[in-house]
Structure formats: structure tokens, C-alpha cells
Design an enzyme around this catalytic site. Structure first.
Site, mmCIF file in Angstrom:
data_model
loop_
_atom_site.group_PDB
_atom_site.id
_atom_site.type_symbol
_atom_site.label_atom_id
_atom_site.label_comp_id
_atom_site.label_asym_id
_atom_site.label_seq_id
_atom_site.Cartn_x
_atom_site.Cartn_y
_atom_site.Cartn_z
ATOM 1 N N GLN A 670 1.027 -1.331 0.036
ATOM 2 C CA GLN A 670 -0.107 0.072 -0.024
ATOM 3 C C GLN A 670 0.988 1.252 -0.043
ATOM 4 O O GLN A 670 0.599 2.125 -0.681
ATOM 5 C CB GLN A 670 -0.919 -0.181 1.409
ATOM 6 C CG GLN A 670 -1.373 1.160 1.537
ATOM 7 C CD GLN A 670 -2.320 1.971 0.790
ATOM 8 O OE1 GLN A 670 -2.788 1.379 -0.354
ATOM 9 N NE2 GLN A 670 -2.573 3.145 0.578
ATOM 10 N N GLU A 671 1.910 1.243 0.631
ATOM 11 C CA GLU A 671 2.693 2.580 0.930
ATOM 12 C C GLU A 671 3.560 2.837 -0.263
ATOM 13 O O GLU A 671 3.498 3.954 -0.641
ATOM 14 C CB GLU A 671 3.860 2.382 2.195
ATOM 15 C CG GLU A 671 3.348 2.135 3.392
ATOM 16 C CD GLU A 671 2.714 3.528 4.068
ATOM 17 O OE1 GLU A 671 2.696 4.611 3.314
ATOM 18 O OE2 GLU A 671 2.080 3.546 5.160
ATOM 19 N N SER A 672 3.942 1.816 -1.083
ATOM 20 C CA SER A 672 5.085 2.274 -2.148
ATOM 21 C C SER A 672 4.771 1.376 -3.487
ATOM 22 O O SER A 672 5.453 1.484 -4.386
ATOM 23 C CB SER A 672 6.402 2.186 -1.590
ATOM 24 O OG SER A 672 6.710 0.735 -1.442
#
Length: 795
Positions: A670-672
């Protein structure tokens, strides 16, 4: 646990310098001088007949060094590569030089990178790898501040490869470097060359604006003005304000002051919400031009310059014009509200309401007044203002918003029955309002917290009926199912949950539906072995059987190779233009959205090139085209969508910290999307999107005083810090994984507050989350975690 061990070459994110060069007076005819220099450079390079570089490392020591670089152990990788280069006996010396230069770039050691790329230029015999090294050396020289050398290297590349996809970026690079070197005439010449054949697009408009700047800097204002006039018909809509602003500047520079001022005023008045409007305002003021104070205040307000905005509105109102008075009061009030000067904001709203009772702005002023009172900690007065808005303007579009705000205020004030009445009035009297389902669910949650399951069911059923198949339909149905379960109405609840769960969870409520239906809860703490990668051969047999019987594994899809964009993406990737290559590959993917073979082969190629983010996006397109992806699509394709890149790092750190590695993979996706060099608008960086200040705090806790915020772009540091920080949140929040994820996104203080209000109920916790971004975060990470557990846990 497997690791897709493509040892990628993480390319530097390049960009054109935007520094303003000093004034110069050379003319485009002087372009012959850098051409001579570039030709001399080419001649010097032409007599170095040495072997070409190998394309993939087979030397074990070289492969080990490249693996260290991939994981972010740059110092160790540099030492190993320098030793290989110094020995000079490796048959893959050219590849070692390439990796060493790239490693220097990843450490921002631009002079060393430039020298190493230059050494590779001199070492390599073949035209193509030599030109690639020359382009990369030009970029490194540019970032080293050696602008003239960089410009000459870009020009040399252009004359080596004039028909290549890299020719345009090389000409633009030459232009920017000559501008930075203080030679805007040469900059204009080469950027003008780059425009030749470039189709109308946002990229072309940006290049035109830059070229106009270079022409102005080289005292060629008439040429700049002619350029802007000729390009105006093709400017994309969202670039019009900036274009008009630059056009006005060019007119003023060309001696057409009146026309330029008029054009700047057009930007100022016609596009007050644009950044260009604020630039036009500043330019007009610096030029001593009179400016209408109302429009000045509005432009400042939209630019979030609230203090100047209030001053402008006050001057406007003091002058006593007949036009825009109510609007000036309204925006002055909003500006004071943004400054948290609640009394001044209320004063402006009150004057608007009393002095202009028939103005269309009055309902908005009443709503803003209520919101101001609520923020100022005066809920009783806020509630009364909301009620007066509804009473005075029952047909106004803001009446339903006022009822919802009134209900929320009453609920927070400990007046639940009155809050329920306000919510009910909204969905009863305004059933067509988009806020009606939210009011019904708000009432349902209020009753649910009070233990009134039957009343909650009634409210949630209203929300589900009014919400239909809209964006939040899953939320309404889920809460209806929970209220039914609390009353023992299991059959209807199960039907709702099954329809909500569908095949695979794609948001928070679908995820929770799977849990309530009795599937394994990922947070239940099951211990199990992690599975290996899916069978790639099985996936490719599936593709042959169902997609294209003539396709052979290892081949790119014919529809991809037939598109010229693929060759451009390949070339950009070689030149280190990773962002540009990614954009083109995704553009190609979008145009072939329903071509399963194209998406698969693009996904595999991008993965092998280390472009994990677009690889995941292409593979996900396969799932979107399948009616039942959970049963039809082979597991290997699922693992392309939910991969475990950097697993050697994640498994080690997760084991050391006692954290489920699959939870961290879900978070990192999700983050990157596993893009190690990515950054966010808020400043977060790297695979785990850690904020620099948070990274500094983590470094202090870990006893790492040499921390630098650029370390967050190293996979080894990003994973170590991210795993440690997530585990710290779990410990702080007593093992509440949902709250820990929210804390990772919104801070532990907020998560602790929300968890306290929720009383241990995960769904109430989700409802307590006040930030839309954090809700979206949970609604993505939790389904991700479900998928990782489904794909990689043995059970």
C-alpha cells in the site's frame, strides 16, 4: 519463502534543472561552437576499440555486489565493485563499471558517478552501449553542477543517436544545462530543436513555456511572444492559466505593457483558484498596477495566504463598494476561520447575515457560522445556528448538511435523542440527498453503541435502502448484518455478508464480511509455514490454453512489440529515465487493458527490470478482466499482483521484531507498491513511506546517530525502520493490529484516542477514525493482508 530475485538496477529519478541562469547575449548561431566540441568528443571516443559489456552478471562476486546494491547496502556494494574494477581482470568489467556508476548515483556522489560513466564511455566499443553511458554521464555531470560539460555530452549523444527516442530528452537536457551555465541563447536553440516533431501535449506546453523563458533571458522577447502566440491553440485546458501568465510577461518584455497587464488581469480575475493567478497578482503589484481588492483577497484566499486575504477584504469593505460585499464578508470569514480567529470570523458572518439578508450567500454564511462555533467549542450555539438555517431555508441544498452537522453536534454534546431526531428528519424529509444514507447510518451507530440492536437494524435498513448500489453500499449492508447478528437473525445476516464478501475483499467492509463468515481471521495469530512462489509454467500453459495458443513463453505479446511505445520505454530505461519509462509502459498497458497476454508479458518484463510498481499495476489488470479471478487465474499471476519483493530483508527484520512478515508486505504494498525511490506529497519516503522526522526518531531509538533522511530511500533502511515502527505501534496499542496500522498512518496519539472510543470493537474503531485518508489506508491494507495470507500461508 521465495524471493523474485531479479537483481534490478534501481535507476536514478532524473529531472531537468530549474535554476535560473544568469543573463547571456549569445545568439543561436553560436550553436556551432558546442557542436564542434561535441564532435571533438565523439572523435576522441571513436578510437577506443575495446570489448562490449556483457548484459547480465555471471561473475559470482559481481552478482553478489549487485545484490547488495539492490537491497540498499550501497557502501558494501561500492567497495565490492571498486575491487572488481581495480582488479581489471573480470570479463564483465564493463558491467561492473555500469553498476559502480549507478551505485555512486544512488549515494548522490555525482562527480564519482560522472567520472565512472565517462570511463565506461571510453571502455565500451559498441555504438549503442557507448551512447547510453554518454547520456548517463551527461546527467551525472548535470547533477554535479558541471553544466557546460553536461550540455556537450548531451549534444554528443544526440549526434550519436539522432533518430533515437533519447534524442528529445538529450536536446532538452542540453538546453537546460546551457541555461544553467548562463548561456540562454544556446539553451533556446537546443530546446527549440527538441520541440521539432513533438506532438501537442502537456509535455510540449511545458517545453514551450521553458523555451519562452530562455528566449526572454537572451533578449529575444519578440521571438518568445511569437512562439507563445503560435502555440496557444494547442494548450491543454489545465495549463491555460500558467500559459496566459507567461504570455503576459512576454508581452511586457516585448514593450507591449498595456497588453501584458491586461492579460495578467485576465489570469487574476478569470482563474482566481490557480497558482498562476497568485503569480499574476504579485507581478501586477510589483509593476505598480492598481488591483481590485476583492479579487486580490479571493486570489490570496485560494493560495492559502489567509493573512493578506483578510487585509485585502477589509480594505475592500472599508471602501464601501456595492458589488461583492456579501461575498467579501463570506471569504473574509473563511480566511479568519483558517487563521483560527473565531471571533473575527463570526463577526464577518454575522455582518453578512444582518446587512445582506436577501443575498444568496446567507445560507453558506449560516453553515460556516455554525461550523465556526463548533470549532470554537460552543456546540450549543452551533446547534442553534444549524437549526435556524434549516428553518429559514428548508428548500436550500445546504439544509440537509445543516441537519447532519446539527445531529453530530448534538451527539457530541451528549444529547442522543435530539441527535437521532435530527438524523431522522434529514433522511425522512430529504431522502434524495446524498447525505441521507449517512444520516441513517449515523443514527444506527448511535443506537448500536447504546445496545439497541433492533433500533440500529431499523436505521441501517434505511441507510441500505437509500444508499442503493452507491459508493458506500457495502458499509450500510455490513452494519445491517451486524445488527441482525446481534438479534440472532443469522440467515438474513449471512446472505448480506455473502453478497458483500463476493469473491475477494476489496475494501474494509468486504474484508470484515469474510471474517464474520467464519473464514480465518488474519489477525488471529495462526502460526504456519509460508508457501513458495506459484508455478510460472502453469500460468503460461493457462495463457496458451485460454488466451493465445500460438504464443510461446518468454516472448513478449505481439500487441506490445507492435506498439512503438514499447521500444521507447526500453530505451528510456537504458538511459536511466525510469519515471518516463514507467509512464510510457503504463500508457501502453491502459491502451491494451483487456489484452491479458499483453498485461502478463508487460508485468513480467517490468518485474525483471526492477520496475515493481508498474509490474503490479499491469498484473492487476488481468484480475479485472476475469469473471472469477479467485478460481480462474493461476496463483503465479496472483503473486505478481501481491508480490514479496525484498523478502530477504523483510523476513529477517520481521523475525527479529516478532512481526508477521505478511502484515508488513501488505503495508509495504500500500505504501509504495515496492518502489524504493518513491516519495509522497507529505514528504514520506521509501518502501515503507517513513516521514524524515519519524526516521530521525527511529534512528535515535535504534542508536544510529549517522542517520540521514536520504537513507529512507535505501531498501535495507526503509524495511528495518518500517518493521520496527509498526511493531512499536503494536506494543503501544496492546497488540491491536488495526489500531497499529492506523497509528502508522495517522500517528499513535490519534489511534489511541480512536481505540479508546471504540471500546475494543474493530468496526467501531474504523468508524471512529476521523481522517478520510486513514480510513482509505485501512480499507486497502487489510484486504491486502487477507490476500497475502491466502496466497502465502500454508493452511
Amino acid at each position: 519463502m521465495y524471493f523474485l530475485r531479479k537483481v534490478a538496477v534501481p535507476q536514478l529519478r532524473t529531472g531537468l534543472l530549474s535554476s535560473h541562469p544568469r543573463q547571456a547575449h549569445r545568439r543561436p548561431a553560436l550553436a556551432a561552437l558546442p557542436l564542434i566540441a561535441a564532435l571533438c568528443l565523439l572523435l576522441a571516443l571513436a578510437f577506443t576499440p575495446l570489448p562490449a559489456a556483457a548484459q547480465a552478471p555471471s561473475d559470482p562476486s559481481l552478482a553478489a555486489a549487485v545484490a547488495l546494491k539492490h537491497d540498499g547496502h550501497y557502501e558494501a556494494a561500492t567497495s565490492a565493485l571498486e575491487a572488481i574494477v581495480q582488479a581489471g581482470s573480470s570479463p564483465e568489467l564493463a558491467r561492473a563499471l555500469y553498476e559502480l556508476a549507478d551505485c555512486y548515483e544512488l549515494q548522490y556522489q555525482w562527480p564519482a558517478a560522472a567520472d565512472t560513466w565517462q570511463r565506461l564511455v571510453e571502455y565500451t566499443y559498441e555504438r549503442h552501449p557507448r551512447s547510453v553511458a554518454l547520456f548517463r554521464s551527461a546527467h551525472a555531470l548535470q547533477w554535479s553542477g558541471r553544466y557546460r560539460e553536461a550540455a556537450e555530452a548531451f549534444v554528443a549523444y544526440y549526434y550519436l543517436q539522432p533518430a533515437s527516442a533519447g534524442a528529445g530528452p538529450a536536446l532538452q537536457g542540453a538546453g537546460d544545462c546551457y541555461a544553467a551555465a548562463g548561456e540562454p541563447a544556446l539553451a533556446a536553440y537546443y530546446l527549440g530543436q527538441a520541440l521539432t516533431g513533438m506532438p501537442p501535449s502537456e509535455e510540449r506546453t511545458e517545453a514551450v513555456l521553458k523555451l519562452s523563458d530562455y528566449l526572454l533571458l537572451s533578449d529575444q522577447a519578440p521571438a518568445a511572444l511569437a512562439l507563445l502566440e503560435s502555440e496557444a491553440p494547442d494548450v491543454p485546458t489545465d495549463q491555460v492559466p500558467a500559459y496566459l501568465y507567461r504570455w503576459g510577461q512576454a508581452e511586457r518584455a516585448a514593450g507591449q505593457e498595456a497588453a501584458g497587464v491586461e492579460r495578467l488581469e485576465t489570469v487574476f480575475r478569470s482563474y482566481p483558484r490557480s497558482a498562476a493567478a497568485h503569480s499574476a497578482l504579485v507581478t501586477l503589484l510589483e509593476a505598480g498596477q492598481p488591483v481590485d481588492e476583492y479579487w486580490r483577497g479571493l486570489v490570496d484566499y485560494n493560495a492559502k495566504a489567509y493573512q493578506p486575504a483578510t487585509a485585502a477584504f477589509e480594505r475592500y469593505l472599508e471602501a464601501g463598494p456595492t458589488q461583492h460585499q456579501a461575498a467579501a464578508r463570506y471569504y473574509a470569514g473563511l480566511s479568519y476561520l483558517a487563521l483560527k480567529d473565531y471571533d473575527a470570523a463570526l463577526d464577518q458572518f454575522d455582518q453578512l447575515i444582518s446587512e445582506h439578508p436577501d443575498d444568496p450567500e446567507v445560507p453558506r454564511a449560516l453553515l460556516a457560522k455554525g461550523n465556526t462555533l463548533a470549532r470554537a467549542g460552543r456546540p450549543g450555539e452551533a446547534e442553534a445556528v444549524y437549526a435556524s438555517l434549516v428553518q429559514s431555508y428548508p428548500e436550500h441544498e445546504l439544509a440537509s448538511e445543516a441537519l447532519l452537522s446539527r445531529g453530530t453536534t448534538l451527539e457530541q454534546s451528549g444529547r442522543p435523542e435530539e441527535a437521532l431526531a435530527s438524523y431522522a428528519r434529514l433522511y425522512t424529509e430529504y431522502p434524495g440527498s446524498p447525505l441521507a444514507p449517512d444520516a441513517a447510518v449515523a443514527g444506527g451507530l448511535l443506537r448500536y453503541r447504546a445496545g439497541d440492536a433492533a433500533g440500529a437494524e431499523e436505521s441501517f435498513r434505511v441507510a441500505a435502502d437509500l444508499g442503493g448500489e452507491g459508493e458506500n453500499a457495502g458499509r450500510y449492508r455490513y452494519w445491517l448484518a451486524r445488527s441482525l447478528l446481534d438479534q440472532g437473525k443469522a440467515e438474513e445476516a449471512q446472505g448480506l455478508l455473502e453478497s458483500l464478501a463476493g469473491g475477494q475483499p476489496n475494501d474494509y467492509f468486504a474484508f470484515r464480511a469474510h471474517v464474520l463468515l467464519g473464514e480465518a481471521d488474519p489477525f488471529a495469530g495462526q502460526e504456519s509455514n509460508l508457501l513458495l512462489d506459484g508455478d510460472r509454467a502453469e500460468a503460461e500453459v493457462w495463457l496458451q490454453r485460454w488466451v493465445n495458443a500460438e504464443w510461446q513463453p518468454g516472448q513478449m505479446a505481439p500487441s506490445v512489440t507492435a506498439d512503438p511505445r514499447f521500444a521507447v520505454a526500453q530505451e528510456y530505461l537504458e538511459l536511466g529515465l525510469e519515471d518516463e519509462a514507467t509512464d510510457i509502459a503504463l500508457s501502453l498497458s491502459r491502451s491494451l487493458a483487456r489484452d491479458v497476454l499483453a498485461q502478463y508479458t508487460l508485468a513480467v518484463w517490468l518485474r525483471e527490470e526492477g520496475l515493481y510498481r508498474p509490474s503490479i499495476q499491469c498484473a492487476a489488470n488481468i484480475l479485472y478482466t476475469q469473471p472469477s479471478p479467485e478460481t480462474n487465474v493461476p496463483r503465479f499471476i496472483w503473486t505478481l499482483v501481491y508480490p514479496t519483493y525484498y523478502s530477504d530483508l523483510v523476513l529477517t527484520e520481521a523475525d527479529d521484531n516478532g512481526l508477521d512478515p505478511l502484515l508488513f508486505f501488505a503495508l509495504m504494498r500500500q505504501e509504495s507498491l515496492f518502489d524504493a525511490r518513491i516519495g509522497s506529497w507529505a514528504g514520506a519516503q521509501g518502501l515503507a513511506q517513513v516521514m524524515p522526522a519519524t526516521g530521525e526518531w527511529i534512528a535515535q531509538q535504534l542508536g544510529e546517530p549517522a542517520y540521514d533522511q536520504t537513507d529512507l530511500l535505501r531498501p535495507s533502511v526503509a524495511v528495518r525502520y518500517g518493521v520496527w515502527y509498526l511493531k512499536a505501534q503494536l506494543l503501544y496499542l496492546d497488540g491491536n493490529a488495526e489500531a497499529a496500522l492506523a497509528a502508522y498512518n495517522a500517528g499513535p496519539g490519534n489511534a489511541e484516542l480512536w481505540a479508546g472510543r471504540a471500546g475494543g470493537d474493530p468496526d467501531l474503531f474504523y468508524e471512529e477514525v476521523e481522517f478520510k485518508e486513514t480510513r482509505k489506508y485501512l480499507s486497502t491494507v487489510l484486504p491486502n493482508y487477507y490476500q497475502y495470507c491466502r496466497l502465502y500461508r500454508e493452511q
